[in-house]
Design an enzyme around this catalytic site. Structure first.
Site, PDB file in Angstrom:
ATOM      1  N   ASP A   1     -45.815  33.456 -71.532  1.00 14.64           N
ATOM      2  CA  ASP A   1     -45.050  32.411 -70.841  1.00 14.64           C
ATOM      3  C   ASP A   1     -44.727  31.291 -71.820  1.00 14.64           C
ATOM      4  O   ASP A   1     -45.629  30.737 -72.449  1.00 14.64           O
ATOM      5  CB  ASP A   1     -45.903  31.882 -69.669  1.00 14.64           C
ATOM      6  CG  ASP A   1     -45.248  30.698 -68.970  1.00 14.64           C
ATOM      7  OD1 ASP A   1     -44.014  30.564 -69.067  1.00 14.64           O
ATOM      8  OD2 ASP A   1     -45.980  29.928 -68.323  1.00 14.64           O
TER       9      ASP A   1
ATOM     10  N   ASN B   1     -42.739  28.474 -70.919  1.00 17.22           N
ATOM     11  CA  ASN B   1     -42.354  27.192 -70.318  1.00 17.22           C
ATOM     12  C   ASN B   1     -43.340  26.661 -69.285  1.00 17.22           C
ATOM     13  O   ASN B   1     -43.022  25.750 -68.521  1.00 17.22           O
ATOM     14  CB  ASN B   1     -40.946  27.288 -69.705  1.00 17.22           C
ATOM     15  CG  ASN B   1     -40.899  28.301 -68.556  1.00 17.22           C
ATOM     16  OD1 ASN B   1     -41.911  28.937 -68.252  1.00 17.22           O
ATOM     17  ND2 ASN B   1     -39.747  28.446 -67.942  1.00 17.22           N
TER      18      ASN B   1
ATOM     19  N   ASP C   1     -44.529  27.818 -66.504  1.00 21.26           N
ATOM     20  CA  ASP C   1     -44.426  28.069 -65.053  1.00 21.26           C
ATOM     21  C   ASP C   1     -45.367  29.187 -64.595  1.00 21.26           C
ATOM     22  O   ASP C   1     -45.344  29.590 -63.432  1.00 21.26           O
ATOM     23  CB  ASP C   1     -42.977  28.358 -64.633  1.00 21.26           C
ATOM     24  CG  ASP C   1     -42.460  29.674 -65.202  1.00 21.26           C
ATOM     25  OD1 ASP C   1     -43.186  30.342 -65.973  1.00 21.26           O
ATOM     26  OD2 ASP C   1     -41.312  30.050 -64.873  1.00 21.26           O
TER      27      ASP C   1
ATOM     28  N   ASP D   1     -41.903  35.242 -69.941  1.00 16.46           N
ATOM     29  CA  ASP D   1     -40.446  35.117 -70.011  1.00 16.46           C
ATOM     30  C   ASP D   1     -39.916  35.583 -71.358  1.00 16.46           C
ATOM     31  O   ASP D   1     -40.676  35.971 -72.246  1.00 16.46           O
ATOM     32  CB  ASP D   1     -40.024  33.667 -69.697  1.00 16.46           C
ATOM     33  CG  ASP D   1     -40.811  32.661 -70.533  1.00 16.46           C
ATOM     34  OD1 ASP D   1     -41.055  32.949 -71.727  1.00 16.46           O
ATOM     35  OD2 ASP D   1     -41.209  31.605 -69.990  1.00 16.46           O
TER      36      ASP D   1
ATOM     37  N   ASP E   1     -35.093  49.048 -68.991  1.00 17.43           N
ATOM     38  CA  ASP E   1     -35.465  49.824 -67.816  1.00 17.43           C
ATOM     39  C   ASP E   1     -34.230  50.010 -66.940  1.00 17.43           C
ATOM     40  O   ASP E   1     -33.465  49.065 -66.737  1.00 17.43           O
ATOM     41  CB  ASP E   1     -36.559  49.068 -67.030  1.00 17.43           C
ATOM     42  CG  ASP E   1     -37.622  49.992 -66.474  1.00 17.43           C
ATOM     43  OD1 ASP E   1     -37.241  50.936 -65.763  1.00 17.43           O
ATOM     44  OD2 ASP E   1     -38.821  49.762 -66.748  1.00 17.43           O
TER      45      ASP E   1
ATOM     46  N   ASP F   1     -36.331  54.835 -64.348  1.00 17.52           N
ATOM     47  CA  ASP F   1     -37.343  54.785 -63.296  1.00 17.52           C
ATOM     48  C   ASP F   1     -37.181  55.954 -62.312  1.00 17.52           C
ATOM     49  O   ASP F   1     -36.079  56.178 -61.800  1.00 17.52           O
ATOM     50  CB  ASP F   1     -37.152  53.450 -62.562  1.00 17.52           C
ATOM     51  CG  ASP F   1     -38.300  53.097 -61.651  1.00 17.52           C
ATOM     52  OD1 ASP F   1     -39.372  52.764 -62.175  1.00 17.52           O
ATOM     53  OD2 ASP F   1     -38.118  53.127 -60.417  1.00 17.52           O
TER      54      ASP F   1
ATOM     55  N   HIS G   1     -47.606  50.007 -66.878  1.00 19.69           N
ATOM     56  CA  HIS G   1     -47.799  48.916 -65.914  1.00 19.69           C
ATOM     57  C   HIS G   1     -48.241  49.419 -64.544  1.00 19.69           C
ATOM     58  O   HIS G   1     -48.485  48.613 -63.649  1.00 19.69           O
ATOM     59  CB  HIS G   1     -46.497  48.124 -65.794  1.00 19.69           C
ATOM     60  CG  HIS G   1     -45.382  48.973 -65.254  1.00 19.69           C
ATOM     61  ND1 HIS G   1     -44.815  50.001 -65.973  1.00 19.69           N
ATOM     62  CD2 HIS G   1     -44.756  48.974 -64.052  1.00 19.69           C
ATOM     63  CE1 HIS G   1     -43.890  50.586 -65.233  1.00 19.69           C
ATOM     64  NE2 HIS G   1     -43.832  49.988 -64.066  1.00 19.69           N
ATOM     65  N   ASP G   2     -48.290  50.741 -64.363  1.00 22.21           N
ATOM     66  CA  ASP G   2     -48.723  51.313 -63.083  1.00 22.21           C
ATOM     67  C   ASP G   2     -50.116  51.928 -63.159  1.00 22.21           C
ATOM     68  O   ASP G   2     -50.631  52.412 -62.145  1.00 22.21           O
ATOM     69  CB  ASP G   2     -47.760  52.433 -62.649  1.00 22.21           C
ATOM     70  CG  ASP G   2     -46.350  51.940 -62.398  1.00 22.21           C
ATOM     71  OD1 ASP G   2     -46.185  50.779 -61.984  1.00 22.21           O
ATOM     72  OD2 ASP G   2     -45.403  52.719 -62.642  1.00 22.21           O
TER      73      ASP G   2
HETATM   74  C1  NOJ Z   1     -41.981  53.458 -60.991  1.00 19.49           C
HETATM   75  C2  NOJ Z   1     -42.302  52.152 -61.646  1.00 19.49           C
HETATM   76  O1  NOJ Z   1     -42.941  52.385 -62.853  1.00 19.49           O
HETATM   77  C3  NOJ Z   1     -43.114  51.353 -60.663  1.00 19.49           C
HETATM   78  O2  NOJ Z   1     -43.660  50.192 -61.229  1.00 19.49           O
HETATM   79  C4  NOJ Z   1     -42.242  51.040 -59.486  1.00 19.49           C
HETATM   80  O3  NOJ Z   1     -43.008  50.394 -58.501  1.00 19.49           O
HETATM   81  C5  NOJ Z   1     -41.625  52.299 -58.886  1.00 19.49           C
HETATM   82  N1  NOJ Z   1     -41.146  53.221 -59.861  1.00 19.49           N
HETATM   83  C6  NOJ Z   1     -40.483  51.934 -58.002  1.00 19.49           C
HETATM   84  O4  NOJ Z   1     -39.432  51.417 -58.778  1.00 19.49           O
END
Ligand code: NOJ
Length: 560
Positions: free
Chosen positions: A21, A23, A25, A29, A98, A199, A330-331
């Site tokens: 970050d 700034n 908040d 960013d 993405d 995605d 990130h998942d």
């Molecule tokens: C896969 C992405 O990696 C995930 O973070 C997202 O929630 C779902 N697709 C829906 O876009």
């Protein structure tokens, strides 16, 4: 095998909300990213995959896009983004954006038009159906819990949303919609980006009749994967996208694809078929899930399953297609907590996992914080969690179905996506130096110990180990192009394999345990006086053919 830059590259994934970050908040960013590009340069990565930075109401942190051609206000402006691209390119780092086009946000202008009336020209940009016998049009379950259909009073019909109800699925059957998407892709490519991560791209073609999913347990809803994963027109769409857009640029394309097999992976990435460059598949990520259950129903990993799965992809794709290599994104939970030991052997196990993965064939992805061995987090209260998937599941299981809270929290600790989304830990200042304000999600309290500054100050850190793996990939073509052979298949603790290319060989041995298992190479496989290319211990007992392994030890021998 054809040699290409994206086969030789190492990718670093940035989840912008949690990266840096600038700034105050509390939200990462674009200027924050720019301020850390020298750090990425030092690590040595070639490509950044940037999770979505487009306008979004953030129901799913940017994976619900309301305007594909503008930057989210919280992240900055288009001119910040342009500056970032320029600064990346100046450092020899490519940018992969993405592309989220299985669905948009319900706040996208197309959806506002689409829902306004049944005969609006935009109606067919989305998937609308009347109710069936007073119920949803079918029994499909959303990936994020509950029905995949939402009723909309304005026109008395339901729309399909495989993810949250604020993520309506786009209707790829509609040629005009496809044209809009191709134009949008062209808009970004003309700005100079170097590719797309797509995605859930293998969800875009649904079976036309949208049949009910098999539901032997007679639950309210059932996953309908077989009717939308790798659907009937998927290859036609991707070939069209390639012809209309991708073939005009030298870019990297990676398709996020749950539920693909190596044979399907080849169909998507065989160069002759002109679809995508590589798949990003999940088979190995599902191995600590109880069969047939959801990701929250966890079971311990059996290393033999992991070896079989990865080997199947290594051998199956070799020379025919191309795969991604990853432990984190990130998942996913943090790998050192998931399949390593983040308590007693954090550094050793993080390095072992890195070596085991990076010595395979495929394009490796490093997820922000992985390179310093960031760990899972355990927040006490559900209110500290932010991820819509986690919160929906908690609501369904604990609030509606009265399941045991402690058991549900435990599965969140193991599998929740927020494990990957706590702020990157830059130094030991408050909030790990991520922000001067209040972070949108709390930092993992271990930032005082685990942080980038500490890693850069320690020549023996996980960071420098990753740096070395990246460098080795550039120096030894065998790592990129060599064949793969799994050995010691039935060993429950050691993951070992041999790579081979132009008369050269690598032996990779990785101990996935805190024990001291005996390694014994099967007779007749390798001979000579190999050098140790990389290892997470500085001294080594025994030889390449016979030794006792240290806890979480990894060794790579090179026979030239
Ligand atoms: C896969 C992405 O990696 C995930 O973070 C997202 O929630 C779902 N697709 C829906 O876009």
């Amino acid at each position: 095998m054809e040699k290409t830059w994206w086969k030789e590259a190492v990718v670093y994934q940035i989840y912008p909300r949690s990266f840096m970050d600038s700034n105050g908040d509390g939200i990462g960013d674009i200027q924050g990213i720019i301020s850390k590009l020298d750090y990425l340069k030092e690590l040595g990565v070639d490509v950044v995959w940037l999770s979505p930075v487009y306008q979004s109401p953030n129901d799913d942190n940017g994976y619900d896009i309301s305007d594909y051609r503008n930057i989210m206000d919280e992240f900055g402006t288009m001119s910040d983004w342009e500056e970032m691209l320029e600064e990346m390119h100046a450092r020899g780092i490519r940018l992969v954006m993405d592309l989220v086009v299985n669905h948009s946000s319900d706040e996208h202008a197309w959806f506002a038009e689409s829902r306004s009336s049944k005969d609006h020209p935009y109606r067919d940009y989305y998937i609308w159906r009347p109710s069936k016998e007073g119920r949803e049009p079918n029994n499909w379950e959303s990936v994020f819990s509950g029905s995949a259909w939402q009723f909309d009073e304005a026109t008395d019909e339901y729309y399909l949303h495989l993810f949250t109800k604020k993520q309506p699925d786009l209707n790829w059957e509609n040629e005009k919609l496809r044209r809009e998407i191709y134009d949008m892709m062209t808009f970004w490519l003309d700005k100079g980006i170097d590719g797309f991560r797509m995605d859930v791209i293998n969800f875009i073609s649904k079976h036309e009749s949208l049949p009910d999913a098999p539901n032997p347990e007679n639950k309210p809803f059932a996953p309908g994967g077989e009717y939308f994963m790798n659907g009937p027109r998927i290859h036609e769409y991707l070939q069209e996208m390639n012809r209309e857009v991708l073939s005009k640029y030298d870019v990297m394309t990676v398709g996020e694809m749950p539920g693909v097999s190596p044979d399907e992976g080849i169909l998507y990435t065989d160069r002759e078929r002109n679809e995508l460059n590589m798949v990003f598949q999940f088979e190995h990520m599902d191995l600590d899930t109880q069969p047939g259950k959801s990701k929250w129903d966890v079971k311990p990993l059996d290393l033999r399953d992991l070896k079989r799965s990865l080997a199947r992809w290594q051998v199956g794709m070799h020379g025919k297609g191309w795969n991604s290599l990853y432990w984190n994104n990130h998942d996913q939970p943090r790998i050192v907590s998931r399949w390593g030991d983040d308590q007693n052997y954090r550094v050793e196990s993080a390095k072992m996992l890195a070596a085991c993965l990076h010595m395979m064939q495929g394009t490796p992805y490093i997820y922000q914080g992985e390179e310093i061995g960031m760990t899972n987090v355990r927040f006490e209260a559900i209110q500290q969690y932010k991820d819509v998937e986690t919160l929906n599941m908690y609501k369904e299981r604990v609030i509606e179905n009265k399941q045991d809270t402690a058991a549900v929290m435990n599965s969140i600790y193991i599998k929740g996506r927020d494990n990957a989304r706590t702020p990157v830990q830059w130094d030991d200042r408050e909030n790990g130096g991520f922000t001067d304000g209040t972070p949108w999600i709390e930092a993992n309290p271990n930032y005082s110990r685990i942080n980038v500054k500490e890693a850069l100050d320690d020549q023996d850190s996980i960071f420098y180990f990753y740096q070395k793996l990246i460098k080795l990939r550039k120096e030894h073509e065998i790592i990129v192009y060599g064949s793969f052979q799994l050995i010691l298949e039935e060993d429950p603790e050691i993951f070992a394999y041999i790579r081979e290319y132009n008369g050269e060989k690598l032996l990779v041995m990785a101990n996935f345990s805190g024990n001291n298992p005996d390694f014994r190479l099967p007779d007749g496989l390798l001979e000579g006086n190999p050098e140790i290319l990389v290892s997470n211990y500085s001294d080594h007992s025994g030889t390449f053919s016979e030794c006792k392994m240290r806890p979480w030890e990894a060794r790579v021998y090179r026979f030239s």
